[in-house]
Enzyme design. Structure first.
Site, short mmCIF file in Angstrom:
data_model
loop_
_atom_site.label_atom_id
_atom_site.label_comp_id
_atom_site.label_asym_id
_atom_site.label_seq_id
_atom_site.Cartn_x
_atom_site.Cartn_y
_atom_site.Cartn_z
N SER A 258 0.85 -1.20 0.00
CA SER A 258 0.00 0.00 0.00
C SER A 258 0.88 1.25 0.00
O SER A 258 2.09 1.17 0.22
CB SER A 258 -0.87 0.02 1.25
OG SER A 258 -0.05 0.24 2.39
N LYS A 259 0.24 2.41 -0.20
CA LYS A 259 1.05 3.63 -0.22
C LYS A 259 1.62 3.91 1.17
O LYS A 259 2.67 4.51 1.32
CB LYS A 259 0.27 4.82 -0.78
CG LYS A 259 -0.90 5.26 0.03
CD LYS A 259 -1.55 6.45 -0.63
CE LYS A 259 -2.72 6.92 0.21
NZ LYS A 259 -3.68 7.72 -0.47
N ARG A 260 0.91 3.42 2.18
CA ARG A 260 1.39 3.55 3.56
C ARG A 260 2.74 2.83 3.73
O ARG A 260 3.63 3.32 4.42
CB ARG A 260 0.31 2.95 4.47
CG ARG A 260 0.57 3.01 5.92
CD ARG A 260 -0.11 4.20 6.61
NE ARG A 260 0.37 4.30 7.99
CZ ARG A 260 1.42 4.99 8.37
NH1 ARG A 260 2.10 5.71 7.50
NH2 ARG A 260 1.81 5.01 9.63
N GLU A 263 5.42 4.99 2.62
CA GLU A 263 5.73 6.06 3.59
C GLU A 263 6.60 5.51 4.72
O GLU A 263 7.60 6.13 5.11
CB GLU A 263 4.44 6.63 4.19
CG GLU A 263 3.73 7.59 3.27
CD GLU A 263 2.32 7.91 3.76
OE1 GLU A 263 1.81 8.93 3.33
OE2 GLU A 263 1.74 7.14 4.55
#
Ligand code: GLU
Length: 503
Positions: A258-260, A263
């Site tokens: 995921s984009k998380r 990060e």
């Protein structure tokens, strides 16, 4: 269905394109080129609630950067357009009729409150063969009631009538035969209250009308495949071949990337930078982080496919040649950020020096530094072997100015009372160089140590400190070549004036 291979990438413009989506597009591209088929870009924009402005433009920019070319698309047009679902309403209206006439779809007048109530009563409630009889629809009401509701313009949706106790078989190129029971499905909405089709209906109508031969898409759509297969049957159409690609997983292999994750791990998950319009949050893309497009293509090609050999570096034309559906793995592929960097390094190392010099000059320019070709060439030679990214090769502030600060630890550990004397002697020695290049500087340096009986450790770290301010770094001989003798001598003098032995 024609015999020609026709495949499509069909994103919904609901946000930036995650690398999972790019990988799907890439596999479609490779399969199309390998089979001399067509690749189509179709924008699935019927869900107006989730529509994100700029997402479509972003998607197209990503493919432009990566060199993934579509034969038909909203931008390019083609013989089966329009290529945006929001412009294709007439086709859906036309084809929903058959389902209604044959009793495979029905009007449902339930309000969203009524549905919410049902779901509140039981969390796994679904609209299906068991429950539909107690709901407000054209199967539970009599014809006259339905007619009245329609005449009164009562809002309705059209739902598919999933048959009872039917086995639905999907033949998937990656997974083989996958069997579903119709009881597992629900009476999905095909046409929404606003008159627009849902993804499921628009998708099968368009795949049929656009003569799509293979549906190559992410595994998250496998559970929709039985519904799609049924809809093809209801329409009397042959379904395309199914190819469901494995998920791209987190680096630790546990769950979908995921984009998380990006990060947390400080790595990109989008090809290009994306700014969330409502929050203003910005995500870096692979491009901004310094990846070459051809490296990203190679990285993504190997996330779910492999050629069955040791060869890992694949140019696009080699992928066109070797890619095959048979070699797609069925299990999820973990994204490994270190391996991604490794790929970029391989591509950087393989670049022709002339090309790399130009890229490097541009990179310096972006950072507001003008540097001529011969200096860029020298910096390239100095920095290349360690670099994963071109921007790392610009981390050479010492090329432009003498250091303002000197690494504390090296000062403390290496700078002794006798250091200035050794440095001055070496500085004088530099005047004797007949040729200024890395090899001659190295050989003179070594003979100087031998002659004066000085250890490497007594000169090298302090010389580096004086010239660059750093405790470690690339070849010092090359650095002297780049700086030139005069500048090196000047820096040695400055360091001697500024640094004092600490013990
Ligand atoms: N619009 C769907 C998506 O956003 C397409 C799925 C499919 O390829 O059928 O991924």
């Amino acid at each position: 269905m024609s015999d020609k291979v026709r495949v499509r990438f069909a994103p919904s413009p609901t946000g930036p394109l995650h690398i999972g989506g790019v990988r799907t597009a890439l596999y479609n591209f490779l399969f199309a080129r390998k089979n001399e088929g067509d690749l189509i870009l179709r924008i699935e924009d019927t869900d107006q609630k989730r529509f994100v402005p700029k997402a479509e433009e972003y998607i197209q920019h990503c493919f432009d950067w990566l060199g993934i070319e579509f034969d038909e698309s909203p931008r390019k047009g083609g013989g089966y357009g329009p290529y945006k679902q929001s412009e294709r309403s007439e086709f859906y209206n036309q084809h929903i009729k058959k389902l209604m006439d044959d009793g495979n779809a029905y009007y449902a007048f339930d309000t969203s409150d009524q549905l919410a109530e049902k779901r509140a009563e039981s969390s796994n409630w679904t609209y299906n063969a068991v429950t539909r009889g107690s709901m407000k629809n054209s199967l539970s009401l009599d014809k006259a009631q339905v007619r009245t509701l329609l005449e009164q313009n009562t809002p309705y949706v059209i739902r598919v009538k999933i048959p009872e106790n039917k086995e639905i078989k999907i033949i998937d190129s990656v997974r083989g035969e996958v069997v579903f029971q119709s009881q597992e499905l629900d009476d999905k909405v095909l046409i929404k209250e606003d008159g627009l089709p849902t993804y499921h209906f628009a998708n099968i109508v368009d795949d049929h009308l656009m003569k799509i031969s293979h549906v190559i898409r992410g595994e998250e759509w496998l559970s929709s495949a039985p519904l799609h297969q049924l809809l093809y049957e209801f329409q009397g159409w042959t379904a395309p071949k199914w190819v469901h690609l494995p998920l791209i997983m987190k680096p630790n292999g546990k769950g979908k990337l995921s984009k998380r994750d990006g990060e947390i791990g400080n790595f990109p998950v989008f090809p290009l930078e994306w700014m969330d319009q409502s929050s203003g949050a910005i995500w870096h893309g692979f491009k901004e982080d310094g990846y070459f497009p051809e490296a990203l293509i190679n990285i993504l090609a190997f996330l779910g496919w492999n050629p069955g050999t040791e060869k890992e570096i694949y140019a696009l034309d080699e992928l066109f040649r070797d890619f095959s559906l048979e070699r797609i793995n069925s299990s999820g592929a973990s994204f490994n950020p270190d391996k991604a960097k490794w790929y970029n390094k391989e591509y950087l190392q393989a670049k022709k020096p002339e090309e790399l010099v130009l890229i490097l000059k541009d990179e310096f320019e972006k950072r507001g530094k003008d540097i001529d070709n011969s200096k860029a060439q020298q910096v390239m030679e100095l920095m290349k072997s360690r670099a994963h990214f071109v921007h790392e090769m610009t981390e050479v502030d010492f090329v432009f100015a003498h250091p303002e600060n000197y690494d504390e630890k090296t000062q403390r550990k290496k700078w002794k009372e006798g250091t200035p004397e050794i440095l001055s002697a070496y500085s004088a020695e530099l005047n004797k160089l007949s040729e200024i290049n890395e090899a001659s500087i190295e050989s003179q340096f070594k003979s100087f140590l031998e002659e004066k009986e000085i250890s490497m450790g007594a000169l090298m770290p302090n010389l580096r400190l004086a010239l660059t301010g750093m405790g470690s770094g690339p070849s010092l001989y090359k650095i002297i070549e780049i700086l030139g003798v005069e500048e090196a001598q000047k820096r040695i003098n400055i360091a001697i004036a500024k640094i004092h032995a600490q013990d």
